[in-house]
Design a protein around this motif. Structure first.
Motif, PDB file in Angstrom:
ATOM      1  N   ARG A 288       0.834  -1.211   0.000  1.00  0.00           N
ATOM      2  CA  ARG A 288       0.000   0.000   0.000  1.00  0.00           C
ATOM      3  C   ARG A 288       0.870   1.263   0.000  1.00  0.00           C
ATOM      4  O   ARG A 288       0.572   2.229  -0.705  1.00  0.00           O
ATOM      5  N   GLN A 289       1.961   1.226   0.782  1.00  0.00           N
ATOM      6  CA  GLN A 289       2.868   2.370   0.809  1.00  0.00           C
ATOM      7  C   GLN A 289       3.508   2.592  -0.556  1.00  0.00           C
ATOM      8  O   GLN A 289       3.711   3.737  -0.983  1.00  0.00           O
ATOM      9  N   ARG A 290       3.806   1.503  -1.249  1.00  0.00           N
ATOM     10  CA  ARG A 290       4.409   1.600  -2.580  1.00  0.00           C
ATOM     11  C   ARG A 290       3.447   2.277  -3.552  1.00  0.00           C
ATOM     12  O   ARG A 290       3.857   3.109  -4.377  1.00  0.00           O
ATOM     13  N   ILE A 291       2.156   1.956  -3.447  1.00  0.00           N
ATOM     14  CA  ILE A 291       1.148   2.607  -4.289  1.00  0.00           C
ATOM     15  C   ILE A 291       1.047   4.094  -3.964  1.00  0.00           C
ATOM     16  O   ILE A 291       1.018   4.950  -4.858  1.00  0.00           O
ATOM     17  N   TRP A 292       1.006   4.410  -2.659  1.00  0.00           N
ATOM     18  CA  TRP A 292       0.938   5.813  -2.244  1.00  0.00           C
ATOM     19  C   TRP A 292       2.158   6.594  -2.708  1.00  0.00           C
ATOM     20  O   TRP A 292       2.049   7.763  -3.103  1.00  0.00           O
ATOM     21  N   LEU A 293       3.324   5.954  -2.661  1.00  0.00           N
ATOM     22  CA  LEU A 293       4.544   6.620  -3.119  1.00  0.00           C
ATOM     23  C   LEU A 293       4.494   6.914  -4.614  1.00  0.00           C
ATOM     24  O   LEU A 293       4.900   7.988  -5.064  1.00  0.00           O
ATOM     25  N   LEU A 294       4.011   5.951  -5.390  1.00  0.00           N
ATOM     26  CA  LEU A 294       3.882   6.151  -6.832  1.00  0.00           C
ATOM     27  C   LEU A 294       2.932   7.305  -7.116  1.00  0.00           C
ATOM     28  O   LEU A 294       3.245   8.207  -7.918  1.00  0.00           O
ATOM     29  N   LEU A 295       1.789   7.313  -6.449  1.00  0.00           N
ATOM     30  CA  LEU A 295       0.835   8.415  -6.600  1.00  0.00           C
ATOM     31  C   LEU A 295       1.448   9.728  -6.135  1.00  0.00           C
ATOM     32  O   LEU A 295       1.236  10.787  -6.742  1.00  0.00           O
ATOM     33  N   GLY A 296       2.218   9.643  -5.047  1.00  0.00           N
ATOM     34  CA  GLY A 296       2.865  10.837  -4.509  1.00  0.00           C
ATOM     35  C   GLY A 296       3.827  11.458  -5.496  1.00  0.00           C
ATOM     36  O   GLY A 296       3.859  12.688  -5.669  1.00  0.00           O
ATOM     37  N   PHE A 297       4.628  10.640  -6.170  1.00  0.00           N
ATOM     38  CA  PHE A 297       5.586  11.173  -7.149  1.00  0.00           C
ATOM     39  C   PHE A 297       4.868  11.751  -8.367  1.00  0.00           C
ATOM     40  O   PHE A 297       5.340  12.724  -8.963  1.00  0.00           O
ATOM     41  N   ILE A 298       3.716  11.173  -8.730  1.00  0.00           N
ATOM     42  CA  ILE A 298       2.925  11.751  -9.818  1.00  0.00           C
ATOM     43  C   ILE A 298       2.420  13.132  -9.417  1.00  0.00           C
ATOM     44  O   ILE A 298       2.496  14.094 -10.189  1.00  0.00           O
ATOM     45  N   VAL A 299       1.907  13.230  -8.179  1.00  0.00           N
ATOM     46  CA  VAL A 299       1.453  14.527  -7.647  1.00  0.00           C
ATOM     47  C   VAL A 299       2.621  15.514  -7.606  1.00  0.00           C
ATOM     48  O   VAL A 299       2.470  16.698  -7.968  1.00  0.00           O
ATOM     49  N   PHE A 300       3.781  15.043  -7.173  1.00  0.00           N
ATOM     50  CA  PHE A 300       4.980  15.884  -7.095  1.00  0.00           C
ATOM     51  C   PHE A 300       5.353  16.441  -8.466  1.00  0.00           C
ATOM     52  O   PHE A 300       5.641  17.643  -8.609  1.00  0.00           O
ATOM     53  N   ILE A 301       5.333  15.595  -9.491  1.00  0.00           N
ATOM     54  CA  ILE A 301       5.707  16.029 -10.843  1.00  0.00           C
ATOM     55  C   ILE A 301       4.714  17.063 -11.360  1.00  0.00           C
ATOM     56  O   ILE A 301       5.109  18.103 -11.902  1.00  0.00           O
ATOM     57  N   ILE A 302       3.417  16.782 -11.192  1.00  0.00           N
ATOM     58  CA  ILE A 302       2.395  17.724 -11.663  1.00  0.00           C
ATOM     59  C   ILE A 302       2.544  19.066 -10.952  1.00  0.00           C
ATOM     60  O   ILE A 302       2.507  20.128 -11.582  1.00  0.00           O
ATOM     61  N   ALA A 303       2.714  19.030  -9.624  1.00  0.00           N
ATOM     62  CA  ALA A 303       2.837  20.270  -8.845  1.00  0.00           C
ATOM     63  C   ALA A 303       4.098  21.043  -9.215  1.00  0.00           C
ATOM     64  O   ALA A 303       4.095  22.276  -9.220  1.00  0.00           O
ATOM     65  N   SER A 304       5.170  20.324  -9.524  1.00  0.00           N
ATOM     66  CA  SER A 304       6.427  21.004  -9.868  1.00  0.00           C
ATOM     67  C   SER A 304       6.357  21.670 -11.241  1.00  0.00           C
ATOM     68  O   SER A 304       7.120  22.600 -11.523  1.00  0.00           O
ATOM     69  N   LEU A 305       5.434  21.205 -12.098  1.00  0.00           N
ATOM     70  CA  LEU A 305       5.270  21.800 -13.435  1.00  0.00           C
ATOM     71  C   LEU A 305       4.203  22.900 -13.442  1.00  0.00           C
ATOM     72  O   LEU A 305       4.131  23.680 -14.390  1.00  0.00           O
ATOM     73  N   PHE A 306       3.371  22.943 -12.393  1.00  0.00           N
ATOM     74  CA  PHE A 306       2.289  23.917 -12.306  1.00  0.00           C
ATOM     75  C   PHE A 306       2.801  25.182 -11.620  1.00  0.00           C
ATOM     76  O   PHE A 306       3.321  25.124 -10.506  1.00  0.00           O
ATOM     77  N   SER A 307       2.661  26.318 -12.278  1.00  0.00           N
ATOM     78  CA  SER A 307       3.191  27.566 -11.734  1.00  0.00           C
ATOM     79  C   SER A 307       2.554  27.908 -10.386  1.00  0.00           C
ATOM     80  O   SER A 307       1.331  28.000 -10.269  1.00  0.00           O
ATOM     81  N   TYR A 308       3.387  28.088  -9.370  1.00  0.00           N
ATOM     82  CA  TYR A 308       2.880  28.392  -8.030  1.00  0.00           C
ATOM     83  C   TYR A 308       2.112  29.706  -8.005  1.00  0.00           C
ATOM     84  O   TYR A 308       1.257  29.932  -7.144  1.00  0.00           O
ATOM     85  N   ARG A 309       2.390  30.598  -8.956  1.00  0.00           N
ATOM     86  CA  ARG A 309       1.714  31.900  -8.989  1.00  0.00           C
ATOM     87  C   ARG A 309       0.210  31.747  -9.225  1.00  0.00           C
ATOM     88  O   ARG A 309      -0.575  32.604  -8.835  1.00  0.00           O
ATOM     89  N   ARG A 310      -0.191  30.646  -9.885  1.00  0.00           N
ATOM     90  CA  ARG A 310      -1.605  30.417 -10.163  1.00  0.00           C
ATOM     91  C   ARG A 310      -2.371  29.888  -8.946  1.00  0.00           C
ATOM     92  O   ARG A 310      -3.600  29.843  -8.959  1.00  0.00           O
ATOM     93  N   LEU A 311      -1.649  29.473  -7.926  1.00  0.00           N
ATOM     94  CA  LEU A 311      -2.313  28.906  -6.746  1.00  0.00           C
ATOM     95  C   LEU A 311      -3.214  29.925  -6.051  1.00  0.00           C
ATOM     96  O   LEU A 311      -4.193  29.556  -5.407  1.00  0.00           O
ATOM     97  N   GLY A 312      -2.859  31.192  -6.178  1.00  0.00           N
ATOM     98  CA  GLY A 312      -3.665  32.241  -5.564  1.00  0.00           C
ATOM     99  C   GLY A 312      -5.099  32.262  -6.066  1.00  0.00           C
ATOM    100  O   GLY A 312      -6.016  32.668  -5.351  1.00  0.00           O
ATOM    101  N   TYR A 313      -5.311  31.796  -7.326  1.00  0.00           N
ATOM    102  CA  TYR A 313      -6.661  31.785  -7.892  1.00  0.00           C
ATOM    103  C   TYR A 313      -7.565  30.756  -7.197  1.00  0.00           C
ATOM    104  O   TYR A 313      -8.786  30.886  -7.227  1.00  0.00           O
ATOM    105  N   PHE A 314      -6.962  29.723  -6.618  1.00  0.00           N
ATOM    106  CA  PHE A 314      -7.737  28.633  -6.027  1.00  0.00           C
ATOM    107  C   PHE A 314      -7.861  28.728  -4.509  1.00  0.00           C
ATOM    108  O   PHE A 314      -8.479  27.872  -3.887  1.00  0.00           O
ATOM    109  N   ILE A 315      -7.274  29.757  -3.918  1.00  0.00           N
ATOM    110  CA  ILE A 315      -7.129  29.762  -2.473  1.00  0.00           C
ATOM    111  C   ILE A 315      -8.479  29.835  -1.752  1.00  0.00           C
ATOM    112  O   ILE A 315      -8.686  29.173  -0.730  1.00  0.00           O
ATOM    113  N   LYS A 316      -9.437  30.603  -2.261  1.00  0.00           N
ATOM    114  CA  LYS A 316     -10.750  30.681  -1.612  1.00  0.00           C
ATOM    115  C   LYS A 316     -11.418  29.307  -1.602  1.00  0.00           C
ATOM    116  O   LYS A 316     -11.983  28.877  -0.584  1.00  0.00           O
ATOM    117  N   PHE A 317     -11.358  28.624  -2.762  1.00  0.00           N
ATOM    118  CA  PHE A 317     -11.947  27.289  -2.848  1.00  0.00           C
ATOM    119  C   PHE A 317     -11.268  26.326  -1.884  1.00  0.00           C
ATOM    120  O   PHE A 317     -11.941  25.536  -1.204  1.00  0.00           O
TER     121      PHE A 317
END
Length: 375
Positions: free
Chosen positions: A50-79
């Motif tokens: 189960r940890q191995r699955i979570w780690l795989l998902l975690g690295f996918i999340v990490f890659i997506i977040a690292s490619l997504f500009s942090y400046r755009r996060l402000g648009y989602f903050i209220k939500f």
């Protein structure tokens, strides 16, 4: 994509990779005996898989977040803030929230449990970084500049406390406090808020019998060796048994039914027993290196929002690690907070990778910005 790969912060990525790999190995080592003794589990590798699955998902999340500009996060903050508050309310409703070990902190999503307080970590780091970036010209005014976000944070703190989960609530408060510090609020305002926070924590501890029991058990666990002091005593035995080089990987005695939560909250005790003081120094050294790398990324950030966000993420993860390490070694009461990237866990692991992905994106933007400046 190639542009981002060229500017990856490899020291940060290497640290994350080493901690996550060590965590996966130690989750297997700390859990296979426990899984084998559970009549509801037919596979001793259950938690490892189960940890191995979570780690795989975690690295996918990490890659997506690292490619997504942090400046755009402000648009989602209220939500994000509203969603985290709604989920924190839902988890307290009987029949919706899942209760384990006298705590109601989880929501059931299919076969998995998610912890809404983990979403609150992300939401409030981004919220505080964005709000105090926008309020730079009002930070000397306590009522208009400093106070409003703290009222919202106080409400979320109360909701998390009702679960009850003082450890997570405290880690969020401390991370947001670091954002306030680096945002540049007046020193006497910071001292005032710190005094209020410490006083409130003390009042909360003495107001509940179970918290007082934990406080007294950590100061003298041998006063109640079969009750409140049991977990800490066996953690200390594990740490003492490891000496310098440890008893060897997978050879821990304490994980064999003596030490509760050996693969989650107390995985560091198993590391100390199996890998010895050398293993402890390695883990602490990696966290210290991560902290200094995070501070450097914050300093190199191309804007104030990225700077405050990087500080908040760095100290959120470091605060969580410090609370866990202090609890397993008897330096503070047991809070039930996990060790980032190393302890077994699903939602907490994904949220940690999300935060790290955002930090990596800030690092990438900082590298690109410096290259442009030098050109």
């Amino acid at each position: 994509m190639k542009k981002h790969l060229k500017h990856i912060d490899y020291p940060l990525f290497s640290t994350i990779l080493i901690l996550a790999t060590l965590g996966l190995v130690m989750v297997y080592s700390a859990s296979f005996v426990y899984a084998g003794m559970d009549p509801n589990i037919d596979n001793s590798s259950h938690y490892f898989e189960r940890q191995r699955i979570w780690l795989l998902l975690g690295f996918i999340v990490f890659i997506i977040a690292s490619l997504f500009s942090y400046r755009r996060l402000g648009y989602f903050i209220k939500f994000m803030v509203i969603a985290s508050i709604v989920l924190l309310i839902l988890v307290l409703i009987p029949g919706i929230g899942v209760e384990r070990n006298f705590a109601q902190r989880w929501l059931s999503v299919g076969p998995f449990l998610v912890q809404p307080s983990e979403l609150a970590k992300v939401a409030f780091i981004i919220y505080f970084a964005k709000v105090y970036t926008n309020k730079q010209d009002k930070l000397d005014q306590f009522g208009q500049g400093v106070l409003p976000p703290l009222i919202v944070l106080g409400g979320v703190f109360a909701l998390i406390l009702l679960q009850p989960d003082l450890g997570t609530a405290a880690s969020i408060i401390m991370a947001c406090g670091m954002i306030l510090l680096f945002a540049g609020i007046r020193f006497h305002h910071l001292v005032f808020l710190g005094t209020i926070a410490i006083g409130s924590m003390f009042a909360l501890i003495v107001s509940a019998e179970y918290r007082m029991d934990r406080l007294t058990s950590f100061t003298n666990p041998f006063a109640d060796p079969s009750g409140e002091g049991y977990q800490l005593i066996h953690s200390l035995i594990a740490i003492a048994s490891g000496n310098v080089t440890g008893v060897g990987l997978a050879n821990s005695v304490q994980k064999s039914g003596f030490l509760p939560e050996a693969h989650t909250d107390f995985i560091m005790s198993v590391i100390a027993e199996e890998l010895g003081m050398l293993g402890v120094i390695l883990v602490i050294g990696l966290y210290v290196f991560f902290m200094f790398r995070g501070i450097l990324i914050a300093k190199r950030s191309p804007d104030q929002f990225g700077r405050l966000l990087a500080y908040g993420i760095t100290f959120q993860i470091i605060t969580q690690a410090m609370i866990n390490l202090a609890a397993v070694s008897g330096l503070m009461p047991i809070t039930g907070i996990t060790l980032p990237l190393i302890s077994y866990g699903g939602s907490s692991l994904l949220i940690t990778f999300l935060l790290l992905g955002i930090l990596m994106n800030i690092a990438i933007k900082g590298h690109i910005n410096r290259r442009v400046d030098y050109a």
